[in-house]
Design an enzyme around this catalytic site. Structure first.
Site: not given
Length: 154
Positions: A87, A59
């Site tokens: 996360c 990401e």
């Protein structure tokens, strides 16, 4: 899966292909594809092991590329296709980048920050909230991760 468009399927398939590439490089098979106006503007897969960089999650790498592509530190009106729930670090980056929509293949029950352990992507205390959808190619992504970690334990 009926709520997902044909384009959603196409972009998540691409993310799964990238996750397999990460696995071939001995990285955890996780990937991200960022789309704007029905065009991929960036894509990446996990690389913290090979880069010796704890922040080299798919990401983060995809957001960095998208920001450069758009010459902006924010990437509004984009959709991120993620093979695994992000996360806390990655969820925070998605919020700061002002990603509009996040489509997640499978949950991460131990560290997921899009609803599993906490929900950064849809936290009313923050100045941006992402639309979140789960389950597109959930079984495929979960199985890829399960087999990866099973092979690592041998």
């Amino acid at each position: 899966m009926s709520g997902f468009s044909e384009q959603d399927h196409t972009y998540m398939v691409r993310a799964l292909e990238l996750a397999k590439k990460a696995e071939r490089q001995s990285e955890v098979p996780v990937a991200a594809v960022i789309v704007q106006d029905n065009k991929i503007i960036s894509e990446a897969f996990n690389a913290p092991i090979s880069r010796h960089d704890a922040t080299a999650h798919a990401e983060i790498l995809a957001i960095r590329k998208a920001c450069k592509e758009l010459s902006n530190y924010r990437i509004p009106n984009t959709t991120a296709y993620l093979t695994l729930e992000p996360c806390a670090m990655c969820a925070g980056a998605l919020v700061h980048a002002r990603v509009k929509r996040v489509i997640i293949a499978t949950k991460e029950p131990r560290a997921g920050a899009a609803g599993s352990t906490l929900n950064i992507l849809q936290n009313d205390n923050l100045n941006h909230s992402c639309e979140v959808e789960y389950g597109l190619f959930e079984k495929e992504s979960a199985e890829m991760l399960r087999l990866f970690f099973k092979s690592r334990r041998k």
